[in-house]
Design a protein around this motif. Structure first.
Motif, mmCIF file in Angstrom:
data_model
loop_
_atom_site.group_PDB
_atom_site.id
_atom_site.type_symbol
_atom_site.label_atom_id
_atom_site.label_comp_id
_atom_site.label_asym_id
_atom_site.label_seq_id
_atom_site.Cartn_x
_atom_site.Cartn_y
_atom_site.Cartn_z
ATOM 1 N N THR A 69 0.845 -1.202 0.000
ATOM 2 C CA THR A 69 0.000 0.000 0.000
ATOM 3 C C THR A 69 0.880 1.251 0.000
ATOM 4 O O THR A 69 0.574 2.222 -0.693
ATOM 5 N N ARG A 73 0.965 3.999 -3.065
ATOM 6 C CA ARG A 73 0.817 5.445 -2.841
ATOM 7 C C ARG A 73 1.975 6.212 -3.468
ATOM 8 O O ARG A 73 1.773 7.237 -4.110
ATOM 9 N N GLU A 79 -5.903 6.734 -2.361
ATOM 10 C CA GLU A 79 -6.388 6.062 -1.151
ATOM 11 C C GLU A 79 -7.705 5.343 -1.437
ATOM 12 O O GLU A 79 -7.903 4.219 -0.989
ATOM 13 N N GLU A 80 -8.586 5.984 -2.179
ATOM 14 C CA GLU A 80 -9.902 5.406 -2.460
ATOM 15 C C GLU A 80 -9.789 4.059 -3.156
ATOM 16 O O GLU A 80 -10.466 3.100 -2.784
ATOM 17 N N ARG A 81 -8.946 3.988 -4.165
ATOM 18 C CA ARG A 81 -8.798 2.721 -4.897
ATOM 19 C C ARG A 81 -8.150 1.652 -4.021
ATOM 20 O O ARG A 81 -8.532 0.483 -4.073
ATOM 21 N N ILE A 82 -7.203 2.038 -3.195
ATOM 22 C CA ILE A 82 -6.591 1.078 -2.277
ATOM 23 C C ILE A 82 -7.657 0.542 -1.318
ATOM 24 O O ILE A 82 -7.755 -0.671 -1.108
ATOM 25 N N TYR A 83 -8.481 1.424 -0.753
ATOM 26 C CA TYR A 83 -9.529 0.991 0.178
ATOM 27 C C TYR A 83 -10.544 0.083 -0.501
ATOM 28 O O TYR A 83 -11.048 -0.851 0.115
ATOM 29 N N LEU A 84 -10.843 0.360 -1.744
ATOM 30 C CA LEU A 84 -11.882 -0.396 -2.449
ATOM 31 C C LEU A 84 -11.404 -1.741 -3.000
ATOM 32 O O LEU A 84 -12.220 -2.513 -3.499
ATOM 33 N N SER A 86 -10.700 -4.387 -1.493
ATOM 34 C CA SER A 86 -11.343 -5.525 -0.830
ATOM 35 C C SER A 86 -12.745 -5.770 -1.362
ATOM 36 O O SER A 86 -13.303 -6.846 -1.159
ATOM 37 N N TRP A 88 -13.562 -4.847 -4.832
ATOM 38 C CA TRP A 88 -13.357 -4.345 -6.198
ATOM 39 C C TRP A 88 -14.494 -4.715 -7.140
ATOM 40 O O TRP A 88 -14.840 -3.932 -8.031
#
Length: 162
Positions: A69, A73, A79-84, A86, A88
């Motif tokens: 992660t 970055r 951040e939004e795509r990293i959070y999503l 899980s 996707w």
């Protein structure tokens, strides 16, 4: 090596890192580093990090999640795509069709509970990647799964930006 005693949410006792594989099996570790470098060759760096993060989520690898992660970055990922990642499949157009195909393949290879990668998942990926690029993506998925298993087995600890 110092170990840190912790308890998980169910009160089970867990200890810190079990061993330093790089130190105790340096030839294996260096081979893994070389494999990682070779598997990443020609794969879009943003996509590579998405694959690594998704596999690490599925394998519950805190060390790799922390590392990838941060790398994502640094590479410009949001951040939004990293959070999503899980969720996707539910994220709609947040991820491109090509990224979605790679993530589906990542899941099929990582969670191989049925004993095979479904034809439709492979065909979806093959539609978005040239054959040589698809081979690299598969190699990358195999490599991050190996790293996850090393880190989880030896209980490598996240650095949390240290």
């Amino acid at each position: 090596m110092t170990t840190i005693d912790t308890s998980d949410s169910q009160g089970a006792h867990m200890s810190g890192q079990r061993m330093n594989l790089a130190k105790l099996a340096p030839e294996v570790y260096q081979a893994m580093v070389a494999l990682d470098r070779a598997a990443s060759r020609g794969v879009d760096p943003v996509l590579a990090e998405l694959i690594k993060i998704r596999s690490s989520l599925l394998n519950h690898c805190a060390f790799c999640l922390d590392m990838h992660t941060r790398d994502a970055r640094k590479g410009g990922e949001t951040e939004e795509r990293i959070y999503l990642l899980s969720a996707w499949e539910e994220a709609g157009p947040v991820f491109t069709e090509k990224e979605q195909a790679a993530l589906a393949l990542t899941e099929a290879v990582t969670v191989i509970t049925d004993g095979f990668v479904p034809d439709e998942v492979y065909a979806r990926a093959a539609k978005h990647f040239e054959e040589a690029e698809l081979a690299q993506v598969i190699a990358l998925i195999l490599t991050i799964n190996s790293w996850n298993r090393i880190a989880v087995t030896t209980r490598m600890q996240p650095t949390l930006g240290r």
